[in-house]
Every structure is written in C-alpha cells, then in structure tokens.
Design a protein around this motif. Structure first.
Motif, PDB file in Angstrom:
ATOM      1  N   LYS A 187       1.444  11.283   2.738  1.00  0.00           N
ATOM      2  CA  LYS A 187       1.423   9.876   2.340  1.00  0.00           C
ATOM      3  C   LYS A 187       0.195   9.142   2.867  1.00  0.00           C
ATOM      4  O   LYS A 187      -0.313   8.218   2.247  1.00  0.00           O
ATOM      5  N   GLU A 367      11.216   8.327   3.628  1.00  0.00           N
ATOM      6  CA  GLU A 367       9.776   8.508   3.626  1.00  0.00           C
ATOM      7  C   GLU A 367       9.099   7.708   4.732  1.00  0.00           C
ATOM      8  O   GLU A 367       9.677   6.771   5.289  1.00  0.00           O
ATOM      9  N   GLN A 441       5.363   6.779  -4.575  1.00  0.00           N
ATOM     10  CA  GLN A 441       4.058   6.188  -4.292  1.00  0.00           C
ATOM     11  C   GLN A 441       3.785   4.900  -5.066  1.00  0.00           C
ATOM     12  O   GLN A 441       2.917   4.126  -4.683  1.00  0.00           O
TER      13      GLN A 441
END
Length: 495
Positions: A187, A367, A441
C-alpha cells in the motif's frame, strides 16, 4: 487513517478518524491558494477531500542532513544530538502514542524533539514545504491533509527502503520489512518507491453491541438476505437497524465497496480501482450490493435523521441503543469511548455473503491506515526514519494498542495482551479471515471521486432519493470523468 473536524477551527478532537470530512468554510480561500502549490488536494466543490492518498515515486538524497556513524545499534546512522521535528495528526487516535516513541528517541540519541499535534496538517505545512523547511516526520491524515500523490511526484517524500531493510529493534536478525504485514509495503509503494508507512491496521466492517444482540436473542447475520430479515425484526422492536454519518456518507463505503469486492472478487474490484471503462456497470456484484442498500432505505431501516448526523453524532446514537448497526473502522472504539456505556460489548462482524460470491464467508476488509511520511528535504530524514523504526517495535505497537484500542501493521504484536472488547473482536475476525482479506485503493488514490462525488450519490441513495440503477450509472460516469482527466495522476494495481 486520518480524520477531520466538521468545525471551522478543525481542532476540536471530534474527527472522523477513518474518513474524510469537510473543512471549515473560513479556510477555503487559503486552501485554494495552498492547492495552487500542489500540496493540498481540494475538489472542485472547494471542500477538502481525504485523509492520505497514494503517491508516484520520490525520495531525496538527504545530502545536507546530518549523518552519524552506522553501528549495530544505530543501523540508519542517526546523528547523535541532531534535533528532530515530528508533526502528528491528532484525531481519533490522539498523539500520545507518538509522544511516547519520541521520548525513546530523545533518550537514545540525546536529541531535542519538537512535537506538534494538530488536525490541520496541510494548511500548517504547505508554506513549510514551499519554503523548503518541512518537519522530518509527518502523520499525514485528516481532511486538511497534504496531497501525497503530488508530494511523491515532486520528490518531497523520502524513500523508506532503508527503513524496511534495517534490523528490527526486537530482533536484529529480522529486517523491519519482515515484522510488518506485507500489505503495508504494497500500500505504501508508489511505482517502485516505498515512501509511505501506513502505521495502523484498520478492521472495517459492521459494528454492533454484543450485549444488545444477546439481550434480544438476535444473531449477527451471515448473508445480505439475513440482514434484511433481521432489520425487520429490529424495527418491530422499536429500534432503528442502522445509522451512519450522513454528513460524511462515504463512511458507508467502508462496507459497501468491500462488499462488492467480496461478492465480485478482487479481479473485478481491481478494474474499479484502475478506473477501467464499465467496471461499475458490468459488475453484477455492484448491482447486488447497491440494490441491498436501496432496499434498506426503502424499508426505512436507517435511523431517522441519520442523513444530518456527523460521525460523532451517529456513533453516540448507536452507543445509546438508538440503532443496532453502524459501518465503521476499528478506530471507533477509541473515538466513541466518551459515550460508550459499560458492558456495551463493542464488536465487529465480517462481510455478508451475497449470491455467487468469489470470496468465502468470513472475508474481511482489513488494511493499513494512518499514513506516515518522512520529508526528503527535512533537516533530519534519517532521524525521521529512526523514529518510525522505534514505533515499529513490539513495545510501541503494544502501547498503540493499549492507548488507542487499535492494531498496528506490526504482525502479532498484540499476542498475549489483554484487549478491550472492540479490539478483541477485531483481532478475532482478522484471524478468522486468514488470507481472505480485502484491501482497496480507490478511496486512497481518488478521494475526491469517492468521498465527494460518489459519496454524494450514496447520500441520496440512503435517503431514498436515488435508485440503485441510477447510482450505478452516475458512479460509472464520475469514474470515467476522472479517468479522462489529464490533471489527475493515475495509478494501477494488478491484484
């Protein structure tokens, strides 16, 4: 992730920790001027967009920064006595955990550490980046965040590869990269450069009171259909099934987007992240999920007045038993602590099953969040990376869990700890999910699209003012506009 205040001063502490609220109208002109410098992201509406976004490379040579001798105990070569400046977003997570790590840095390197805790990261740091004197390490969260896409593209962010390859504080035989969740590296990488460390690890999902469910004999639903059926029972009992932060309707996306990915699969969600033509309109999972929310709205399963509530107000209503479920992230336990009654039993559930799901029951959106960056042109970027190495130790990962009731990106750091109810529940569903984790994302790369444009459509959907088919069509149209806009830097993911 970061958050923002809905008030004009932006420093009242009531921030949507995982979200991207609106900035005060009194700062609009200042923010527009700041955006001209390329450091703050401001949508066309004039309202600030998100917490942190992705980037596009960058890093500096740090040629003018002080350098110390590299040793086994000082692998990055921090210059003893060299001052360090930390600029920390002070939202729902507070900033004491960062101060604690700074204290260890100060003791180890006999250096002064200047600490600033604020919710106005962008407005306060824009002139400093423009002037070439940014702070060394920054927790870049909140609506008033710096635009990391542009900062990275401009070479303002330090390449953190040296941090990843440095030995961990807990076990010198292990590199830092081997102690953190792999998705943290994925990420934080923009192009081939890793220049953002997402320190926290957020569990997103449907939050509820375990005590309330047990007292009513209700079980957390496994499927979308079971959720609709349970909502009918809840409404008959005189309680609203759901509430949400209507002033920031993108909070619903924490669930809605992940639910689409679970049913349709990550390959189809990746097409959405990549702004591919027809990614929304050709995905049956989108139809299933958005029609589910249309049904909830049509049957009036949302707390009346939710569309006018802030994140704090919706959480308070939920804590007081006015609604059973709320979409949120694991920061909610700490952020709503002032109004959570004893014995509430805060818990989070995994995503619901739909029809023909690509991912199994128990799949979870989990996440990295809370983006930390080191300024490549700061006075002490090596010191900034060392502070992050300290924060990534087991000691400080556990301190973070204790103080803010949230996980960090450090793997298994909470093993053996006595956890608060919400954190214990989040840890449980995280372990049960195994490798079936969803990381998205779109909301990081294109916050103006997700939070302002799609968020506005979602607000209309939940208010019963927009049908699912229209939401899908308009969402595709907004995504297509971004895809065609040459002024917006595009990013690609493969999985």
């Amino acid at each position: 992730m970061g958050s923002t205040s809905a008030r004009n001063d932006g420093d009242d502490g009531s921030t949507p920790e995982g979200g991207r609220g609106r900035a005060g109208h009194g700062r609009r002109e200042l923010l527009r001027r700041s955006a001209a410098l390329g450091l703050i992201a401001v949508p066309a509406t004039g309202l600030l967009s998100a917490c942190a976004t992705g980037g596009g490379g960058g890093g500096g040579d740090g040629a003018t920064a002080p350098a110390g001798e590299k040793t086994e105990k000082n692998p990055l070569g921090v210059k003893e006595g060299a001052p360090l400046e930390a600029f920390i977003f002070k939202g729902g997570l507070g900033d004491q955990y960062a101060k604690d790590a700074e204290a260890d840095y100060k003791a180890t390197y006999k250096a002064d550490v200047k600490h600033t805790g604020t919710q106005q990261v962008g407005p306060k740091l824009t002139p400093r980046f423009a002037g070439g004197n940014p702070p060394d390490v920054i927790d870049n969260s909140g609506a008033d965040h710096l635009d990391m896409n542009k900062l990275s593209t401009q070479g303002q962010l330090q390449d953190l590869a040296a941090l990843l390859d440095a030995p961990s504080l807990d076990d010198p035989a292990k590199k830092v990269r081997d102690t953190i969740h792999p998705s943290t590296v994925e990420k934080g990488r923009h192009g081939d450069t890793f220049d953002v460390l997402y320190y926290a690890f957020t569990i997103y999902g449907t939050w509820y009171s375990q005590r309330l469910l047990e007292s009513k004999g209700w079980a957390y639903p496994r499927t979308l259909d079971e959720m609709v059926a349970l909502c009918g029972e809840i409404k008959k009992a005189g309680i609203a099934p759901w509430t949400y932060a209507g002033k920031y309707p993108y909070y619903v996306h924490f669930n809605l987007f992940a639910q689409i990915a679970k049913i349709g699969g990550m390959e189809k969600w990746t097409a959405i992240d990549n702004l591919e033509p027809g990614a929304w309109t050709s995905n049956d999972a989108v139809r299933q999920v958005v029609e589910h929310y249309e049904e909830l709205a049509a049957k009036k399963y949302f707390l009346e007045g939710s569309q006018g509530l802030t994140h704090i107000q919706s959480q308070t209503a939920w804590n007081r038993g006015k609604a059973v479920f709320i979409p949120n992230g694991s920061w909610v336990e700490n952020e709503s602590a002032p109004t959570t009654p004893d014995g509430f039993g805060m818990a989070v559930g995994a995503l619901f099953d739909g029809t023909g799901d690509a991912m199994p029951h128990g799949t979870l959106r989990a996440e990295p969040s809370e983006p930390y960056v080191v300024a490549a042109k700061g006075a002490n970027p090596v010191g900034g990376m060392e502070l992050l190495r300290i924060m990534l130790s087991r000691k400080h990962a556990q301190n973070f869990a204790t103080k803010v009731k949230s996980l960090t990106c450090v793997v298994d750091a909470t093993e053996g700890m006595s956890l608060s109810p919400g954190l214990a529940s989040a840890s449980k569903v995280f372990k049960e999910a195994g490798d079936h984790l969803i990381s998205l994302q779109l909301q990081e790369w294109y916050p103006a699209l997700t939070d302002e444009k799609i968020g506005g459509l979602t607000g209309q959907l939940l208010a019963g003012e927009l049908k699912a088919a229209e939401w899908i069509r308009k969402t595709q149209a907004e995504a297509d506009k971004v895809a065609r806009d040459p002024s917006v830097t595009k990013f690609k993911r493969t999985a």
